[in-house]
Design an enzyme around this catalytic site. Structure first.
Site, short mmCIF file in Angstrom:
data_model
loop_
_atom_site.label_atom_id
_atom_site.label_comp_id
_atom_site.label_asym_id
_atom_site.label_seq_id
_atom_site.Cartn_x
_atom_site.Cartn_y
_atom_site.Cartn_z
N GLY A 121 25.66 -13.38 34.58
CA GLY A 121 26.29 -12.16 34.07
C GLY A 121 26.43 -12.14 32.56
N LYS A 145 36.87 -3.75 29.05
CA LYS A 145 37.12 -2.42 29.64
C LYS A 145 38.28 -2.46 30.63
CE LYS A 145 34.98 -1.72 27.01
NZ LYS A 145 34.11 -2.40 26.07
N HIS A 196 32.36 25.36 32.74
CA HIS A 196 33.65 25.64 32.10
C HIS A 196 34.76 25.38 33.11
CE1 HIS A 196 36.61 27.46 29.50
NE2 HIS A 196 37.06 28.14 30.55
#
Ligand code: NAI
Length: 448
Positions: free
Chosen positions: A38, A50, A437
């Site tokens: 990793g 994070k 929107h």
């Protein structure tokens, strides 16, 4: 000696993704990894930070990190359990240009990543000094955290530890933070972080780290010079975030005939093959561009942080895919110059393409269009009104060249513009694309 199609050294995002892709395309891959799979990204970089960014407290962050990291790591292990992949759990060491450990292959990829670069000042070996890995290993929240370097790592940790309640002071050599970001955006981001309580000492050079005994215990200070003045800041923990250096030690590169560039990186050509000026043993150096499969006798490639091109996990990944494509003889159109990047501060910042300053310097004809989060309905509804978008394009709303954004979800917005730039689209075409929107993405079409 056992023969295989491809040897990869390093199972970080560059190495393990390349291994998985090559295996899927039928190549027999041997991947060497001396630590956890990793790489930096998963174990001590992007992923753990994070979890810090998305946790409410230091304790929660540490707890989540200890769950998320092993979970992802076992995901990588399962990817590497593909029948075409052999994971060798030891450091890869070159025996010659075709041989690493007990294996030999025509193609070898070095994907060994980087580690923190410490600055040569007195006291840098004090126990209070940590790099980003050391900071993530802390079990208690420091009351006072001093960060040396206002680059990506410095800014992300400043933001997170300020939110957790540490008193954060940043010391930076340059006039502005985040040198790779548009200076206007970088300044606005810094001002926001100052408002949140972080102290910034810009144009400041660290001289030494000193400790002295006091009635209340040991006191550690960072001494620095700012415009001729000698200043200092006391801290319980000092994070050094002044850049990273490639991991090349112990690879025995000399045995493969590979010479490092003066900055310690492995020099590569546009296909990430070791450059002709650091030839493989006995190689014809007249050939500037690496040929496609069939013409290749043998090749050693270097991808990710170790080649110093673009020190980003996703850059390493696409470089690895490209190299495997070269080996397989597959043409691809990956545009490495269109490389998005994000800084996960609060608010977030992200960019793709050259900054306004860089375009001016290069003499490129361009126009710059801006918009602000405070005029966007969704941003107002979310209470995320601090933010700005800067899009640069060729004149008359022509081809998009770059986007520099700070504000909530800046990385996602930059990702949209990255797609437009990659496909050669214009600002007019972006405006003509219907946007839902209310969404933050409307800030892109709301530019002046
Ligand atoms: P950096 O190169 O981004 O920033 C280092 C900063 O330290 C610069 O602003 C430099 O001027 C300053 N500096 C250097 N020596 C100094 C001194 N003696 N005193 C004061 N300031 C000094 O390096 P950083 O932040 O360590 O990150 C390393 C690499 O990792 C970068 O390439 C970065 O892109 C990558 N990274 C990317 C992330 C992301 O994409 N979100 C997250 C973390 C790292």
């Amino acid at each position: 000696m056992k023969e295989t199609d491809l040897i990869i050294i390093g199972a970080g995002p560059g190495g393990y993704k390349a291994a998985a892709y090559a295996a899927k395309h039928g190549l027999k891959v041997v991947i060497f990894e001396g630590a956890e799979v990793g790489g930096t990204c998963l174990n001590v970089g992007c992923i753990p930070t994070k979890t810090y960014v998305h946790s409410g407290s230091f304790t929660e962050a540490r707890e989540r990190m200890t769950q998320v990291v092993p979970q992802l790591r076992s995901g990588v292990e399962s990817i590497l359990s593909h029948p075409n992949i052999s994971l060798v759990r030891e450091k890869g060491v070159f025996v010659d240009a075709n041989t690493v450990g007990d294996y030999t292959a025509k193609n070898i990829i070095i994907a060994t990543g980087s580690t923190s670069k410490l600055i040569p000042v007195p006291g840098i070996d004090s126990p209070e000094v940590v790099d980003s890995t050391g900071l993530l290993n802390l079990e208690t929240l420091p009351k006072r955290l001093c960060i040396i370097g206002a680059g990506v790592i410095g800014m992300e940790f400043a933001s997170v530890f300020n939110r957790f309640g540490s008193e954060v002071t940043v010391i930076e050599f340059l006039k502005e933070c985040l040198p790779a970001l548009d200076s206007d955006i970088a300044k606005r981001l810094r001002k926001q972080m100052e408002k949140a309580g972080i102290t910034f000492n810009m144009s400041s050079g660290v001289k030494a780290i000193v400790s002295e005994a006091s009635p209340s215990g040991k006191r550690t200070k960072v001494l620095f010079e700012q415009k001729g003045k000698e200043l200092s800041v006391e801290a319980d923990v000092i994070l050094v975030a002044t850049g990273r250096k490639p991991n090349t030690e112990g690879l025995n590169l000399e045995a493969a005939g590979i010479t490092l560039a003066p900055n310690g990186t492995i020099p590569v050509d546009e296909n990430f093959r070791i450059l002709p000026n650091s030839p493989l043993k006995g190689e014809d150096t007249s050939q500037k561009v690496s040929p496609l499969r069939g013409d290749l006798e043998r090749s050693v490639f270097a991808i990710g942080d170790v080649n110093g091109r673009q020190m980003l996990a996703h850059a390493a990944e696409v470089q690895g895919i490209h190299v495997v494509n070269r080996i397989l003889g597959i043409e691809d159109n990956i545009r490495f110059e269109v490389m998005p990047a994000a800084i996960f501060t609060n608010p977030e910042a992200a960019c793709v393409g050259p900054s306004e300053d860089q375009l001016k310097e290069a003499g490129t004809p361009f126009e710059c269009h801006k918009s602000f989060y405070r005029a966007n309905g969704k941003a107002l509804a979310m209470g995320e009104t601090e933010g700005m978008v800067k899009l640069c394009c060729e004149p008359k709303e022509g081809r998009l060249l770059s986007a520099h954004i700070f504000g909530a979800h800046a990385a996602d917005l930059v990702q949209e513009v990255t797609a437009y730039i990659t496909l050669g689209a214009t600002l007019r075409q972006l405006r003509e694309t219907v946007h839902i929107h209310p969404t933050l993405s409307e800030v892109l079409i709301e530019v002046n």
